[in-house]
Scaffold this active site. Structure first.
Site, mmCIF file in Angstrom:
data_model
loop_
_atom_site.group_PDB
_atom_site.id
_atom_site.type_symbol
_atom_site.label_atom_id
_atom_site.label_comp_id
_atom_site.label_asym_id
_atom_site.label_seq_id
_atom_site.Cartn_x
_atom_site.Cartn_y
_atom_site.Cartn_z
ATOM 1 N N PRO A 2 0.825 -1.190 0.000
ATOM 2 C CA PRO A 2 0.000 0.000 0.000
ATOM 3 C C PRO A 2 0.860 1.241 0.000
ATOM 4 C CG PRO A 2 -0.101 -1.214 2.075
ATOM 5 C CD PRO A 2 1.077 -1.660 1.345
ATOM 6 N N GLU A 3 0.489 2.166 -0.831
ATOM 7 C CA GLU A 3 1.152 3.461 -0.858
ATOM 8 C C GLU A 3 0.196 4.468 -0.230
ATOM 9 O OE1 GLU A 3 2.919 4.241 -4.716
ATOM 10 O OE2 GLU A 3 2.880 2.118 -5.207
#
Length: 273
Positions: A2-3
């Site tokens: 996840p960014e």
DNA sequence: CGGTGGACCTGCTGGC
DNA sequence: TGCCAGCAGGTCCACC
């Protein structure tokens, strides 16, 4: 995995369902993620209520009663979801907070590159590992000028600058590739060979791609879901990431994959210079 | 000092 | 079908 957009979507999905809820019991099922899971501080969260959820870069910050903050980083494969307490424990469920109302907040992370730790709320942003983080790209204060300033005295590829969390917090491999495509910059362009207008344009594309991804619920490749288990839809909007051999949506030339600083890197050899 | 490459983990996919 | 190599959304640290 996840960014920034995925963590922000997760934050928004969990915030209304967590705030005011009380932790009744804490279960720890593994010794360590990227760092050891400290049993005592995590266990001492029992009895406290969630106040609010914040985000800094890719870190999720859950403020609790009693000046404690639970910090979670999802690494590559982490997943934080709210499920019925009675649902059986799944493989790689390393941490579970049982809440009043019969639900549990669980952290699954097959690769165990994530982090979960407790800090005094007052100092959490000033202490490692959050202390060194660079500017928040969506805070309203960020522009390409910040990138230009950070580039002074350096000669690394521009993609490495975007991925440097000490410069800008929250950009990962997907959105670095996508922002560079939109800005028309080759990922390997040295940062000392980029003009001021180009930096400004890159700053704008970084903001735009992050905001669009949030609006789409993030990008799901394999693992990512929000706190309710919903996948993100931004994958269909990716122009280059993971698309080697496919035609560029702008010029039709084949997207190319190279390895830059050890990371898979996708770009269009026609549009990006 | 800055930059690169490897290490940390498990799981999935594609080629033989 | 089975096996193995390669690759994956992140970060840190040793080394040049």
């Amino acid at each position: 995995m996840p960014e920034l957009p995925e963590v922000e979507v997760l934050r928004r999905s969990l915030e209304p369902r967590l705030s005011g809820r009380r932790i009744e019991r804490v279960a720890i099922h593994v010794r360590a993620l990227r760092a050891p899971l400290a049993r005592r501080p995590l266990g001492a969260l029992a009895g406290r209520r969630f106040l609010h959820l914040d985000r800094r870069g890719k870190y999720l910050l859950a403020a609790l009663e009693g000046e404690r903050t639970l910090v979670v980083h999802l690494g590559m494969s982490g997943r934080l979801t709210l499920v019925p307490a009675a649902l059986p424990r799944e493989p790689h469920e390393h941490l579970a907070l049982f809440l009043d109302g019969g639900e549990r907040l669980r952290l699954r992370d097959p690769r165990r590159f994530g982090l979960a730790f407790v800090r005094p709320t007052a100092g959490v942003l000033a202490a490692p590992p959050l202390a060194h983080l660079g500017i928040e790209p969506l805070g309203g204060a960020f522009s390409g000028d910040d990138l230009a300033r950070a580039a002074r005295g350096r000669r690394c590829p521009v993609k490495s600058l975007l991925l440097d969390a000490g410069v800008v917090a929250g950009i990962g491999n997907i959105y670095a590739c996508e922002a560079l495509f939109r800005a028309g910059l080759r990922p390997d362009r040295p940062v000392d060979r980029i003009s001021r207008p180009r930096w400004r344009r890159l700053g704008e594309t970084v903001i735009a791609v992050l905001e669009e991804a949030i609006a789409a619920g993030g990008t799901t490749i394999q693992d990512y879901t929000d706190g309710a288990g919903r996948e993100g839809l931004f994958r269909v909007a990716l122009a280059v990431y993971g698309r080697d051999g496919e035609p560029c949506p702008r010029c039709g030339r084949a997207i190319r994959r190279v390895v830059l600083a050890g990371r898979g890197t996708w770009y269009c050899p026609g549009c990006q210079r």
